[in-house]
Design a protein around this motif. Structure first.
Motif, PDB file in Angstrom:
ATOM      1  N   LEU A  47       0.821  -1.206   0.000  1.00 20.36           N
ATOM      2  CA  LEU A  47       0.000   0.000   0.000  1.00 20.36           C
ATOM      3  C   LEU A  47       0.863   1.267   0.000  1.00 20.36           C
ATOM      4  O   LEU A  47       0.583   2.225  -0.719  1.00 20.36           O
ATOM      5  CB  LEU A  47      -0.915   0.010   1.232  1.00 20.36           C
ATOM      6  CG  LEU A  47      -2.194  -0.821   1.175  1.00 20.36           C
ATOM      7  CD1 LEU A  47      -2.913  -0.749   2.508  1.00 20.36           C
ATOM      8  CD2 LEU A  47      -3.101  -0.339   0.059  1.00 20.36           C
ATOM      9  N   SER A  48       1.904   1.240   0.818  1.00 22.99           N
ATOM     10  CA  SER A  48       2.812   2.378   0.905  1.00 22.99           C
ATOM     11  C   SER A  48       3.467   2.645  -0.445  1.00 22.99           C
ATOM     12  O   SER A  48       3.535   3.789  -0.911  1.00 22.99           O
ATOM     13  CB  SER A  48       3.885   2.105   1.973  1.00 22.99           C
ATOM     14  OG  SER A  48       4.856   3.128   1.984  1.00 22.99           O
ATOM     15  N   THR A 194       9.288  -0.059 -11.051  1.00 23.26           N
ATOM     16  CA  THR A 194       9.868  -1.397 -11.231  1.00 23.26           C
ATOM     17  C   THR A 194       9.463  -2.335 -10.100  1.00 23.26           C
ATOM     18  O   THR A 194       9.217  -3.524 -10.322  1.00 23.26           O
ATOM     19  CB  THR A 194      11.403  -1.323 -11.302  1.00 23.26           C
ATOM     20  OG1 THR A 194      11.909  -0.648 -10.145  1.00 23.26           O
ATOM     21  CG2 THR A 194      11.849  -0.583 -12.536  1.00 23.26           C
ATOM     22  N   SER A 195       9.390  -1.798  -8.890  1.00 23.72           N
ATOM     23  CA  SER A 195       8.997  -2.623  -7.748  1.00 23.72           C
ATOM     24  C   SER A 195       7.562  -3.123  -7.901  1.00 23.72           C
ATOM     25  O   SER A 195       7.259  -4.298  -7.641  1.00 23.72           O
ATOM     26  CB  SER A 195       9.132  -1.814  -6.454  1.00 23.72           C
ATOM     27  OG  SER A 195       8.740  -2.574  -5.335  1.00 23.72           O
ATOM     28  N   GLY A 203       3.231 -12.331  -8.958  1.00 23.00           N
ATOM     29  CA  GLY A 203       2.019 -12.759  -8.251  1.00 23.00           C
ATOM     30  C   GLY A 203       2.118 -12.665  -6.748  1.00 23.00           C
ATOM     31  O   GLY A 203       1.427 -13.387  -6.021  1.00 23.00           O
ATOM     32  N   ASN A 204       2.973 -11.752  -6.255  1.00 22.31           N
ATOM     33  CA  ASN A 204       3.161 -11.606  -4.806  1.00 22.31           C
ATOM     34  C   ASN A 204       2.356 -10.454  -4.215  1.00 22.31           C
ATOM     35  O   ASN A 204       2.753  -9.875  -3.200  1.00 22.31           O
ATOM     36  CB  ASN A 204       4.650 -11.397  -4.491  1.00 22.31           C
ATOM     37  CG  ASN A 204       5.457 -12.665  -4.678  1.00 22.31           C
ATOM     38  OD1 ASN A 204       5.001 -13.755  -4.333  1.00 22.31           O
ATOM     39  ND2 ASN A 204       6.659 -12.525  -5.223  1.00 22.31           N
ATOM     40  N   ILE A 205       1.251 -10.111  -4.859  1.00 22.74           N
ATOM     41  CA  ILE A 205       0.400  -9.043  -4.329  1.00 22.74           C
ATOM     42  C   ILE A 205      -0.287  -9.530  -3.058  1.00 22.74           C
ATOM     43  O   ILE A 205      -1.017 -10.524  -3.084  1.00 22.74           O
ATOM     44  CB  ILE A 205      -0.664  -8.620  -5.354  1.00 22.74           C
ATOM     45  CG1 ILE A 205      -0.001  -8.117  -6.636  1.00 22.74           C
ATOM     46  CG2 ILE A 205      -1.578  -7.545  -4.771  1.00 22.74           C
ATOM     47  CD1 ILE A 205      -0.968  -7.776  -7.741  1.00 22.74           C
ATOM     48  N   PRO A 206      -0.042  -8.884  -1.928  1.00 15.70           N
ATOM     49  CA  PRO A 206      -0.632  -9.344  -0.665  1.00 15.70           C
ATOM     50  C   PRO A 206      -2.136  -9.078  -0.592  1.00 15.70           C
ATOM     51  O   PRO A 206      -2.664  -8.230  -1.324  1.00 15.70           O
ATOM     52  CB  PRO A 206       0.120  -8.525   0.389  1.00 15.70           C
ATOM     53  CG  PRO A 206       0.535  -7.284  -0.334  1.00 15.70           C
ATOM     54  CD  PRO A 206       0.822  -7.707  -1.750  1.00 15.70           C
TER      55      PRO A 206
END
Length: 265
Positions: A47-48, A194-195, A203-206
């Motif tokens: 989110l940040s 890029t991050s 696919g590492n979206i929390p």
């Protein structure tokens, strides 16, 4: 509904201050949301990062368009390219640490302790910078290397750039406060893009509520707009005073977070 308003308030206030000082806002958002303890460390970092990206796009565009702040495009772009690569490396380091440790509280405590050290160093530099002999680096390879290190730290900590950008830009490139602020936001823009792309691609979206993400991005856009307008009117000394105040508050919040994540509280 109450938490949505809290998230919006945190994002717009942090982004406004971050746009004025060039610290991105993530260095405020991350510890404040960690202190609230409403979601995981990974979700807060994501989110940040999204909020800081929205803010930096608006701030850089408006500052360059107005022409009130100057920036050495060659040096800033070299730093930004390094930061972009660093953003990928920092995100990979964060994921590796999280998987190796298996305890988000320990990861959060590590981030808080590193942030305390960085913030204290930057606070010390800002207070005594008139007495510190700065350098004027212009080698492209060195700019890329410095940008790489900045990108790694900002992405790993989930703060988008933070105060360390200003200290490094001031010391290694002898930039004025406002020039460093704009260059910092320019670097943050590249590293956060890029991050975010890496996070989505792997696919590492929390997990998080989309309403939180939406209001944070809106807050980032509004904060970037408001902050860029204030930056035109405020003096360099005014920016320094706001920056010092924010750094002092951030140190206190991170001390609380480090203790909380350690399990003492």
């Amino acid at each position: 509904m109450v938490m949505v308003l809290v998230f919006f308030a945190v994002s717009i206030l942090s982004s406004t201050a971050g746009s004025i000082c060039g610290i991105g806002g993530g260095v405020i958002i991350k510890p404040v949301l960690d202190a609230l303890g409403v979601m995981s460390v990974s979700s807060i970092s994501f989110l940040s990062g999204c909020t800081v990206l929205a803010m930096s796009v608006v701030s850089v565009y408006k500052n360059l368009r107005s022409g009130t702040a100057r920036m050495d495009l060659k040096i800033a772009t070299s730093l930004a390219i390094g930061a972009a690569a660093g953003g990928v490396a920092g995100k990979a380091m964060f994921q590796s640490l999280k998987e190796a440790v298996g305890d988000e509280n320990l990861v959060g405590m590590t981030q808080a302790l590193v942030l305390i050290a960085i913030t204290l160093a930057t606070l010390f530099y800002t207070i005594y910078k008139e007495k510190i002999h700065t350098r004027k680096c212009d080698q492209i390879w060195l700019c890329v290397l410095i940008g790489l290190l900045l990108g790694i730290m900002s992405s790993f900590l989930g703060i988008g750039g933070g105060p360390i950008n200003l200290m490094v830009l001031g010391y290694f490139f002898s930039m004025s406060t406002k020039e460093a602020a704009l260059s910092s936001l320019y670097i943050i823009l590249f590293s956060q893009i890029t991050s975010l792309v890496q996070t989505c691609a792997t696919g590492n979206i929390p997990h998080m509520k989309l309403s939180y993400l939406a209001v944070m991005i809106v807050g980032g856009i509004l904060g970037g707009t408001i902050g860029s307008r204030i930056n035109k009117k405020i003096s360099e000394k005014g920016v320094d005073k706001l920056f010092i105040f924010l750094m002092a508050v951030i140190v206190l919040i991170n001390i609380y977070n480090a203790v909380k994540f350690s399990g003492i509280l």
